[in-house]
Enzyme design. Structure first.
Site, mmCIF file in Angstrom:
data_model
loop_
_atom_site.group_PDB
_atom_site.id
_atom_site.type_symbol
_atom_site.label_atom_id
_atom_site.label_comp_id
_atom_site.label_asym_id
_atom_site.label_seq_id
_atom_site.Cartn_x
_atom_site.Cartn_y
_atom_site.Cartn_z
ATOM 1 N N LYS A 120 -27.960 -7.302 -13.577
ATOM 2 C CA LYS A 120 -28.836 -8.137 -12.749
ATOM 3 C C LYS A 120 -29.694 -7.256 -11.851
ATOM 4 C CE LYS A 120 -28.739 -12.692 -10.925
ATOM 5 N NZ LYS A 120 -28.106 -13.720 -10.110
ATOM 6 N N THR A 156 -30.420 -19.769 -18.837
ATOM 7 C CA THR A 156 -29.867 -18.577 -18.218
ATOM 8 C C THR A 156 -29.363 -17.644 -19.300
ATOM 9 O OG1 THR A 156 -28.128 -17.681 -16.801
ATOM 10 C CG2 THR A 156 -27.614 -19.736 -17.934
ATOM 11 N N GLU A 176 -25.279 -22.196 -13.875
ATOM 12 C CA GLU A 176 -24.327 -23.183 -14.400
ATOM 13 C C GLU A 176 -23.704 -24.028 -13.284
ATOM 14 O OE1 GLU A 176 -24.559 -20.032 -15.297
ATOM 15 O OE2 GLU A 176 -24.092 -19.727 -17.423
ATOM 16 N N TRP A 200 -31.894 -11.315 -14.876
ATOM 17 C CA TRP A 200 -30.956 -10.752 -15.854
ATOM 18 C C TRP A 200 -31.634 -9.832 -16.866
ATOM 19 C CZ3 TRP A 200 -26.222 -10.866 -14.498
ATOM 20 C CH2 TRP A 200 -25.695 -11.960 -13.807
#
Ligand code: AMP
Length: 540
Positions: free
Chosen positions: A437, A186, A331, A442
Site C-alpha cells: 500500500k 478493491t 470491505e 494498492w
C-alpha cells in the site's frame, strides 16, 4: 401484538431529504477542477440531485443499473452519490489512479452503463472509451463552456445540460433497504480487483455509527474537509455523515498538495479533516516550512495506513490538532475501528498516550472483531499475542460481487495481522495478504513478480512493501538471478515500463542468493520485509 414501531426502510435518499429539510441553509464549498471556488447549500444539492435522478432516468438508467464516476471530491460528485443511489441505481466510483487496462476490466466486470467523469480524466476516458462496450453514455462533469470542441468520445454529454434539462420534481422512490446502493472495487486482499457492493441499509447504519462521538464525532458544528477521495470507499462515509448531521462540507477537488489544502482549511474555517498519512506528510511539511499554524482545525482522522507516532506528535503537540487514528477496509464500508480514548486511558500523557493512539483502535457498535491462530482458534486479548484479524457486522462484506464467499463461519478474514489489548484496542502488526500500500493505494506484488520473472536474467522474484518516509510503503524487488547473470537496477526497472502504472514500478532492486521459503514452498515475505525494513529509510 399491537404497538409496533413504524417501518421505514433505511435509504440513502432519506439522508438527503433530512439535510434539505433540517439543514437546508448549510453550505457545501468545492474547489473545482478549473481552480475556482463554487459554493451552494444542501437545499441546492437536494434540488440538483433530483434533477440528475430524472436525467439518469431519461438516459435509460433503471433500478440496479450501474453508473460509474471518475471524479474528484466535489459537489457534482456528491449530487451523483444521491441521484444514482437514491433512485435505486448503483453508484460505482472508479479509482482514476489505476492503470487504464485495469479500469477497462473493472468497468466491464461491473457492466457500467453510464460513465460520468471530471475533465481531468478526459484524456484517460478518450484512451479507453473504445474498450468499454457496456458504457452507453459518457457524461463530462462540466458546463457547456468547458466542453471540448473536439473529442474522440462519440455523443459526449454535458453534465450541466443534463441537469438544466430536467425539473426537480422527482420523488425519491421507496424500496427494500437491502437493495444495492454503491459499488467499489478493491485489490486489497489478493491483488485482483474485486467488487464490494454496499446496500442502503449497510450505508445508513455505517453513517449513523461513523458520526458517533467515539468515532468521527460529526455534528452540525463541524466544517469537514474530506481529503480522502470519494472514489476510495465513499470518502470513508463523510458525504453521507455530513448530510445526516448537517455539517458544512468543503471539497478540495484535485488540489491535494499541502499549500492548497492549508489555504482551503483557513479560508473556509475547516475544523475536521480526514485522509491517509501521505497527505498529512505534505501538509505538515508545508506548514512547518512556512511557519504557519492552523487557526480553526481541531481534529484530523488518519487512516488507510498506520499513522506514525511522529505524525501524531507533530499534529497534537506542535499544532494543537487532535488525531483520531482509524482502521478500515473497502470491505467494511470502511470503518472498522477508531482510536478514541476510554476514560481509563484519557488521563495518560506523553509517550503512554502516543502509544495508545498509535493503535488502530476499538470497534463501534455494529462491528465485532477477533484474532485467530492458523487453525482458526481464538487468541487472547493481551496486547501481545498476534493473529489474523477477523470481523463481522452490519456493514461488513458477506460476499464479493463475483467469486467465492471469503467468510469463515460468518467472519470476514481481513488479511491484517494484529493484537488486541485488554481494553479492546486493536493494533496491526503485520499483513498476511500479499499486497503493497503506497500513499493509500494498492500495488499488486504478484503482478510485479510475474513481470520480473519474465525477465531472461531472473530465476526468482519477490516484491515486498518496505517503509518509505513519504509514501508509507514502496515496492522493493528482491531477485535471485539466473546462474552467471547480474541484472542491473536500471535494466530491471526499465523492464516494467509500459506494463504497469508508473507509480507501481519498484523503487529499488536487490540481488540475493536465495529467497526464504516456507514448508509449503511459499516465499516467506515477512522475513524479507524484516530483512529490508530500513532499505528506503537509511536515516531512520
Ligand atoms: P482499503 O480497502 O484500500 O481501504 O485498504 C484496507 C487495508 O489498508 C487494511 O486491510 C489495512 O491493511 C490497511 N489499513 C487501513 N487503515 C490502516 C491503519 N490505520 N493502519 C494500518 N493499516 C491500515
Amino acid at each position: 401484538m399491537n404497538g409496533l414501531m413504524m417501518q421505514q426502510p433505511l435509504l440513502i435518499s432519506a439522508l438527503l431529504r433530512h439535510a434539505e429539510r433540517h439543514h437546508g441553509e448549510r453550505e457545501i464549498v468545492s474547489r473545482r477542477v478549473e481552480g475556482d471556488i463554487h459554493r451552494y447549500t444542501y437545499r441546492d444539492l437536494a434540488a440538483r440531485a433530483r434533477r440528475m435522478a430524472r436525467a439518469m432516468e431519461a438516459l435509460g438508467v433503471a433500478s440496479g443499473d450501474r453508473v460509474a464516476t471518475l471524479a474528484w471530491n466535489g459537489y457534482r460528485h456528491m449530487e451523483l452519490y444521491y441521484a444514482v443511489s437514491g433512485s435505486g441505481a448503483v453508484l460505482h466510483t472508479l479509482n482514476p489512479r489505476l492503470h487504464p487496462d485495469q479500469l477497462a476490466w473493472i468497468v466491464g466486470d461491473a457492466q457500467d452503463g453510464v460513465l460520468c467523469f471530471d475533465s481531468t480524466f478526459l484524456p484517460l476516458v478518450e484512451a479507453v472509451a473504445a474498450r468499454l462496450p457496456s458504457v452507453r453514455h459518457f457524461v463530462l462533469m462540466s458546463d457547456r463552456a468547458h466542453m471540448p470542441a473536439e473529442t474522440g468520445i462519440p455523443g459526449l454529454l454535458c453534465y450541466e445540460d443534463l441537469c438544466d434539462g430536467h425539473g426537480d420534481d422527482y420523488a425519491w422512490p421507496e424500496f427494500d433497504e437491502n437493495r444495492a446502493s454503491s459499488l467499489c472495487y478493491t485489490s486489497g486482499t489478493t491483488g485482483n480487483p474485486k467488487g464490494v457492493l454496499y446496500s442502503h441499509r449497510s450505508t445508513v447504519l455505517h453513517t449513523m455509527a461513523g458520526a458517533l462521538p467515539d468515532v468521527l464525532d460529526m455534528s452540525a458544528r463541524e466544517t469537514v474537509l474530506p481529503v480522502v477521495p470519494m472514489f476510495h470507499v465513499n470518502a470513508w462515509g463523510i458525504p453521507y455523515m455530513a448530510c445526516m448531521v448537517g455539517a458544512k462540507l468543503v471539497f478540495p477537488g484535485p488540489a491535494l498538495d499541502g499549500k492548497s489544502l492549508y489555504e482551503l482549511f483557513e479560508a473556509e474555517g475547516v475544523t475536521l479533516t480526514a485522509g491517509v498519512p501521505t497527505v498529512w506528510q505534505a501538509l505538515l511539511a508545508h506548514v512547518e516550512a512556512n511557519d504557519l499554524h492552523f487557526s480553526t482545525m481541531r481534529r484530523t482522522v488518519i487512516g488507510g495506513a498506520a499513522c506514525p507516532p511522529a505524525m501524531l506528535d507533530a499534529f497534537q503537540e506542535h499544532h494543537g490538532v487532535e488525531v483520531l487514528h482509524a482502521w478500515g477496509m473497502t470491505e467494511l464500508s470502511p470503518i472498522g475501528t477508531a482510536c478514541s480514548l476510554k476514560p481509563e486511558l484519557a488521563a495518560l500523557g506523553g509517550k503512554q498516550r502516543l502509544a495508545i493512539q498509535s493503535k488502530q483502535g476499538r470497534v463501534p457498535f455494529g462491528v465485532d472483531m477477533k484474532i485467530v491462530d492458523a487453525d482458526g482458534g481464538e487468541l487472547p486479548w493481551d496486547g501481545k499475542t498476534s493473529g489474523e484479524l477477523l470481523v463481522r457486522g452490519h456493514w461488513v462484506l458477506a460476499k464479493y460481487l463475483r467469486g467465492p464467499d471469503p467468510c469463515i463461519d460468518g467472519w470476514f478474514p481481513t488479511g491484517d495481522v494484529s493484537t488486541i489489548d485488554a481494553y479492546g484496542y486493536m493494533q496491526i502488526t503485520d499483513r498476511a495478504k500479499d499486497v503493497i500500500k503506497s500513499g493509500g493505494e494498492w500495488i499488486g506484488s504478484i503482478d510485479l513478480e510475474n513481470i520480473a520473472m519474465a525477465h531472461p536474467k531472473v530465476a526468482m522474484a519477490a516484491c515486498i512493501g518496505v517503509p518509505h518516509p513519504k509514501w508509507d510503503e514502496r515496492p522493493l524487488l528482491v531477485i535471485v538471478p539466473k546462474p552467471g547473470e547480474e541484472p542491473g537496477r536500471d535494466e530491471m526497472l526499465a523492464h516494467f515500463e509500459g506494463k504497469v502504472a508508473r507509480w507501481w514500478i519498484p523503487d529499488d532492486v536487490v540481488l540475493v542468493d536465495a529467497i526464504p521459503l516456507g514448508a509449503t514452498g511459499k516465499m516467506q515475505k515477512n522475513r524479507l520485509r524484516e530483512q529490508f525494513r530500513q532499505h528506503l529509510m537509511p536515516n531512520a
